[in-house]
Design an enzyme around this catalytic site. Structure first.
Site, PDB file in Angstrom:
ATOM      1  N   PRO A  10       0.785  -1.221   0.000  1.00 31.39           N
ATOM      2  CG  PRO A  10      -0.177  -1.153   2.106  1.00 31.39           C
ATOM      3  CD  PRO A  10       0.490  -2.084   1.147  1.00 31.39           C
ATOM      4  CG  ASN A  11      -0.313   4.330   1.249  1.00 30.84           C
ATOM      5  OD1 ASN A  11      -1.263   4.878   0.703  1.00 30.84           O
ATOM      6  ND2 ASN A  11      -0.416   3.774   2.443  1.00 30.84           N
ATOM      7  NE  ARG A  18       3.910   6.853   1.196  1.00 26.99           N
ATOM      8  CZ  ARG A  18       4.168   5.678   1.763  1.00 26.99           C
ATOM      9  NH1 ARG A  18       4.746   4.695   1.077  1.00 26.99           N
ATOM     10  NH2 ARG A  18       3.872   5.472   3.015  1.00 26.99           N
ATOM     11  CE1 TYR A  23       8.765   5.596   2.723  1.00 25.39           C
ATOM     12  CE2 TYR A  23       7.085   7.293   2.935  1.00 25.39           C
ATOM     13  CZ  TYR A  23       7.669   6.131   3.386  1.00 25.39           C
ATOM     14  OH  TYR A  23       7.172   5.485   4.487  1.00 25.39           O
ATOM     15  CG  ASN A  75       8.349  -1.682   0.411  1.00 28.33           C
ATOM     16  OD1 ASN A  75       7.793  -1.787   1.507  1.00 28.33           O
ATOM     17  ND2 ASN A  75       8.916  -0.565   0.003  1.00 28.33           N
ATOM     18  CB  ALA A  78       1.719   0.431   6.739  1.00 28.33           C
ATOM     19  CG  HIS A  81       5.451  -1.692  10.368  1.00 25.45           C
ATOM     20  ND1 HIS A  81       6.811  -1.915  10.288  1.00 25.45           N
ATOM     21  CD2 HIS A  81       5.194  -0.664   9.505  1.00 25.45           C
ATOM     22  CE1 HIS A  81       7.341  -1.049   9.434  1.00 25.45           C
ATOM     23  NE2 HIS A  81       6.387  -0.291   8.939  1.00 25.45           N
ATOM     24  CG  ASP A  88       0.518 -16.934   8.841  1.00 25.68           C
ATOM     25  OD1 ASP A  88       1.614 -16.889   9.440  1.00 25.68           O
ATOM     26  OD2 ASP A  88      -0.578 -17.028   9.427  1.00 25.68           O
ATOM     27  CD  GLU A 100      10.263  -6.921   5.396  1.00 25.67           C
ATOM     28  OE1 GLU A 100       9.627  -7.964   5.616  1.00 25.67           O
ATOM     29  OE2 GLU A 100      10.487  -6.073   6.263  1.00 25.67           O
ATOM     30  CG  HIS A 102      11.178  -1.722   4.500  1.00 30.75           C
ATOM     31  ND1 HIS A 102       9.814  -1.697   4.407  1.00 30.75           N
ATOM     32  CD2 HIS A 102      11.516  -2.894   5.086  1.00 30.75           C
ATOM     33  CE1 HIS A 102       9.339  -2.822   4.942  1.00 30.75           C
ATOM     34  NE2 HIS A 102      10.349  -3.562   5.355  1.00 30.75           N
ATOM     35  CB  SER A 104      12.260   5.050   4.783  1.00 33.71           C
ATOM     36  OG  SER A 104      11.368   4.124   5.384  1.00 33.71           O
ATOM     37  NE  ARG A 109       9.881   6.767   8.387  1.00 27.29           N
ATOM     38  CZ  ARG A 109       8.934   6.461   7.501  1.00 27.29           C
ATOM     39  NH1 ARG A 109       9.127   5.452   6.655  1.00 27.29           N
ATOM     40  NH2 ARG A 109       7.812   7.165   7.435  1.00 27.29           N
ATOM     41  NE  ARG A 113       6.917   4.918   9.829  1.00 29.49           N
ATOM     42  CZ  ARG A 113       5.781   4.954   9.122  1.00 29.49           C
ATOM     43  NH1 ARG A 113       5.488   3.983   8.285  1.00 29.49           N
ATOM     44  NH2 ARG A 113       4.951   5.974   9.219  1.00 29.49           N
TER      45      ARG A 113
HETATM   46  C1  DQA Z   1       8.108   1.499   3.765  1.00 32.64           C
HETATM   47  C2  DQA Z   1       8.185   1.759   5.278  1.00 32.64           C
HETATM   48  C3  DQA Z   1       6.849   1.522   5.936  1.00 32.64           C
HETATM   49  O1  DQA Z   1       6.941   1.768   7.332  1.00 32.64           O
HETATM   50  C4  DQA Z   1       5.791   2.421   5.351  1.00 32.64           C
HETATM   51  O2  DQA Z   1       4.532   2.144   5.913  1.00 32.64           O
HETATM   52  C5  DQA Z   1       5.741   2.357   3.863  1.00 32.64           C
HETATM   53  C6  DQA Z   1       6.994   2.303   3.117  1.00 32.64           C
HETATM   54  C7  DQA Z   1       9.418   1.868   3.054  1.00 32.64           C
HETATM   55  O3  DQA Z   1       9.571   1.450   1.905  1.00 32.64           O
HETATM   56  O4  DQA Z   1      10.259   2.558   3.613  1.00 32.64           O
HETATM   57  O5  DQA Z   1       4.673   2.437   3.260  1.00 32.64           O
HETATM   58  O6  DQA Z   1       7.866   0.119   3.564  1.00 32.64           O
END
Ligand code: DQA
Length: 144
Positions: A10-11, A18, A23, A75, A78, A81, A88, A100, A102, A104, A109, A113
């Site tokens: 998401p996002n 954003r 980012y 990735n 959120a 977390h 699973d 995995e 990320h 950031s 942070r 996170r």
């Molecule tokens: C993220 C870090 C997460 O905490 C956050 O919710 C994201 C992006 C990152 O790529 O740094 O949506 O996964």
């Protein structure tokens, strides 16, 4: 040719819009282009999937079980977390190596996170390297 699946949660489609201080100002299309170029230089096949929905991410992970996917870069945004359901699903495809990523530095942070419930079922976690982190993840999976 190794077949790698990149999953963005998401996002992440809102990159470049954003929280640019965190980012960066590169948009999602740039991320896709960068990952595709890296895959080409490594000689692997890549599919990039993005969804804002937990169930859709789980469905895509389950499809990877039987579609010939040989490595997953994820990735989970959120969901990282707190989504035991995505954890699973990742654990279910244990024969597929997983990294995995990320953008950031999640350790520097908000404290929520720092916890990843999904990293424990992945072979590697990369954070804080921006879009390059995806390239490092691809390289790791290709060299495995
Ligand atoms: C993220 C870090 C997460 O905490 C956050 O919710 C994201 C992006 C990152 O790529 O740094 O949506 O996964």
């Amino acid at each position: 040719m190794k077949k790698i699946l990149v999953i963005n949660g998401p996002n992440l489609n809102f990159l470049g819009i954003r929280e640019k201080k965190i980012y960066g100002d590169r948009d999602y299309d740039f991320l896709v282009k960068t990952v595709k170029e890296k895959a080409e230089s490594l000689g692997c096949e890549v599919e990039i999937f993005q969804s804002n929905h937990e169930g859709a991410i789980i469905d895509r992970i389950q499809e990877a079980y039987s579609d010939g996917t040989e490595g997953i870069v994820i990735n989970p945004g959120a969901y990282t977390h707190y989504s035991y359901a995505i954890r699973d699903a990742l654990a279910s495809v244990e024969e597929i190596p997983k990294v995995e990523v990320h953008l950031s530095d999640i350790t520097a942070r908000e404290s929520f996170r720092s916890v990843s419930v999904t990293a424990e079922v992945c072979q590697k976690q990369i954070f804080g390297h921006g879009i390059d982190g995806y390239c490092e993840a691809l390289q790791f999976l290709v060299e495995m």
